[in-house]
Design a protein around this motif. Sequence first.
Motif, PDB file in Angstrom:
ATOM      1  N   HIS A  95       0.819  -1.209   0.000  1.00  0.00           N
ATOM      2  CA  HIS A  95       0.000   0.000   0.000  1.00  0.00           C
ATOM      3  C   HIS A  95       0.855   1.263   0.000  1.00  0.00           C
ATOM      4  O   HIS A  95       0.370   2.340  -0.344  1.00  0.00           O
ATOM      5  CB  HIS A  95      -0.925   0.015   1.217  1.00  0.00           C
ATOM      6  CG  HIS A  95      -2.200  -0.735   0.990  1.00  0.00           C
ATOM      7  ND1 HIS A  95      -3.263  -0.215   0.293  1.00  0.00           N
ATOM      8  CD2 HIS A  95      -2.564  -1.992   1.358  1.00  0.00           C
ATOM      9  CE1 HIS A  95      -4.240  -1.102   0.249  1.00  0.00           C
ATOM     10  NE2 HIS A  95      -3.841  -2.191   0.889  1.00  0.00           N
ATOM     11  N   GLN A  96       2.118   1.111   0.383  1.00  0.00           N
ATOM     12  CA  GLN A  96       3.022   2.257   0.369  1.00  0.00           C
ATOM     13  C   GLN A  96       3.178   2.801  -1.053  1.00  0.00           C
ATOM     14  O   GLN A  96       3.319   4.002  -1.253  1.00  0.00           O
ATOM     15  CB  GLN A  96       4.384   1.800   0.908  1.00  0.00           C
ATOM     16  CG  GLN A  96       5.479   2.840   0.877  1.00  0.00           C
ATOM     17  CD  GLN A  96       5.260   3.895   1.921  1.00  0.00           C
ATOM     18  OE1 GLN A  96       4.517   3.701   2.870  1.00  0.00           O
ATOM     19  NE2 GLN A  96       5.894   5.030   1.754  1.00  0.00           N
ATOM     20  N   TYR A  97       3.156   1.898  -2.038  1.00  0.00           N
ATOM     21  CA  TYR A  97       3.466   2.299  -3.400  1.00  0.00           C
ATOM     22  C   TYR A  97       2.349   2.046  -4.401  1.00  0.00           C
ATOM     23  O   TYR A  97       2.410   2.552  -5.525  1.00  0.00           O
ATOM     24  CB  TYR A  97       4.719   1.546  -3.873  1.00  0.00           C
ATOM     25  CG  TYR A  97       5.934   1.831  -3.032  1.00  0.00           C
ATOM     26  CD1 TYR A  97       6.529   3.085  -3.042  1.00  0.00           C
ATOM     27  CD2 TYR A  97       6.469   0.863  -2.189  1.00  0.00           C
ATOM     28  CE1 TYR A  97       7.635   3.365  -2.259  1.00  0.00           C
ATOM     29  CE2 TYR A  97       7.583   1.125  -1.402  1.00  0.00           C
ATOM     30  CZ  TYR A  97       8.160   2.378  -1.439  1.00  0.00           C
ATOM     31  OH  TYR A  97       9.245   2.646  -0.657  1.00  0.00           O
ATOM     32  N   VAL A  98       1.346   1.263  -4.033  1.00  0.00           N
ATOM     33  CA  VAL A  98       0.253   0.952  -4.950  1.00  0.00           C
ATOM     34  C   VAL A  98      -1.042   1.463  -4.355  1.00  0.00           C
ATOM     35  O   VAL A  98      -1.429   1.037  -3.267  1.00  0.00           O
ATOM     36  CB  VAL A  98       0.149  -0.565  -5.206  1.00  0.00           C
ATOM     37  CG1 VAL A  98      -0.969  -0.860  -6.204  1.00  0.00           C
ATOM     38  CG2 VAL A  98       1.473  -1.112  -5.710  1.00  0.00           C
ATOM     39  N   PRO A  99      -1.749   2.384  -5.012  1.00  0.00           N
ATOM     40  CA  PRO A  99      -2.970   2.955  -4.445  1.00  0.00           C
ATOM     41  C   PRO A  99      -4.072   1.914  -4.328  1.00  0.00           C
ATOM     42  O   PRO A  99      -4.102   0.920  -5.045  1.00  0.00           O
ATOM     43  CB  PRO A  99      -3.345   4.051  -5.444  1.00  0.00           C
ATOM     44  CG  PRO A  99      -2.687   3.646  -6.714  1.00  0.00           C
ATOM     45  CD  PRO A  99      -1.430   2.945  -6.334  1.00  0.00           C
TER      46      PRO A  99
END
Length: 472
Positions: A225-229
């Motif tokens: 979730h840090q990098y993929v919405p």
Amino acid sequence: MSLVDIRLLTIALVSVLGLVALIVAKPKLHPLLALLLVSIAVGLATGMPLDKVASAISGGAGKTLGAVGLVVALGAMLGKLLAESGVTTAVSDAIVSRSSYRALPWAMAGVAFVIGIPMFFEVGLVVLLPLIFGVARKLETGKVGRGSAYVYVSVPVIAALAAMHGMVPPHPGPLTAIATLKTSVGATMIYGFIAAVPAIILAGPIYGTFIAPRMQARPDEAMIHQYVPESEGLPAPADRTPADSSAPPGVGVGVGVGVLCALLPALLMLAHAIAEIVLDKTSPVLHVTAFLGNPIVAMLLGLIFAMVMLRAGEPEAVRKALSQSVKPISNVLLIIAGGGAFQQVLTDAHVGDAIVHMSHQLALSPLLLGWLISMLLSVSTGSATVGIVGAAGLLAPLATSGETVNMPLLALSIGCGSLFFNYANHAGFWLVKESFGMSMGEATRTISVVQSIVSVVGLLMVFALNLMPPLG
């Protein structure tokens, strides 16, 4: 070699084996605790004064966090903004839509090859994590391929960044070897690019295609979730509260602007690298580019630029998003600090000196000897830079001895040796392991094996290039 040297080498070997045992066997300690305990044990076993042991641990951890930790944190913040604004998704879509499944590793290696020219290994990986996660998530969602999509996409990136870091100026390691050996930057750079290409191909797309179906490594949901919405269909993390939904909304920015935001830190570092080569050391422009190209400054400017250009949202929403971005990497930062402590204790205990003394007993080609000394120093101390500095310093007299040695190739062989078997006392090992949710064995089969392939192929290319007339 003296008995002291043998004792130091034995302690270094036992310490690495003990570290692995503490982490993978009972009591299965957290890596940070294992690193700190082994660091203390090494200091005591080598006879370091107690105050020196404590200062080496704190100094090593602080130095590593200062060099790597701030960059990792700023990179995580930048990655969060890129993900929330839809840039990561757009770039991932473009790569996936224009590349077949088999071509993806080659595309990722090409991107990392360019990004890795001016950037440290750890910095380049942090910059590319949003792209890696975005592309891997696309493959995972579409159920394309077998095994770990994250390994399939990341191995080519790791290979390219490692090759650039160890072989090609203006990275600090190769530049240090060039300066110590008093040889040519241009010739070493040309040799480095030539040697890097086959090394990246074998260690990246080819090895990655082989190993990915045999692994199931996957980052935890918080890291993804840090990098993929969440619009990509991911379930919200269990610890996410409704208030978190105030994160910066994606806005309709152009992909070109988004790509510029992602690459700005790399461009600033590249500008500094070019300036070092073409400008006089007294030039005011060089001093400016050195400041702007510092990894911490470059990442900070890139983050601020992204906040402005991506129109991230209300200040409170941006603050919350940036706070969320740091939480998943806190464990990574602590482990990297522990690796820095372990590295510093080994260095202060003079394990490197013992390895240099051992090398005096060997009668080998200077090119092979440079690779071997650098490799042993890097593996034992956890620092590629220590390996390069030690090997270059030892072999520097060859430059004035009259012996026929291709000095740019010697600098390259030393850089290649420093890449071999990046393991538990290297910060990069822990960055890869924790970022992709790998076990010790999985991390060893990725970053350790990948860098070993790059190192050995680079050495073979050195021998091949040595058969040709020297440049210049």
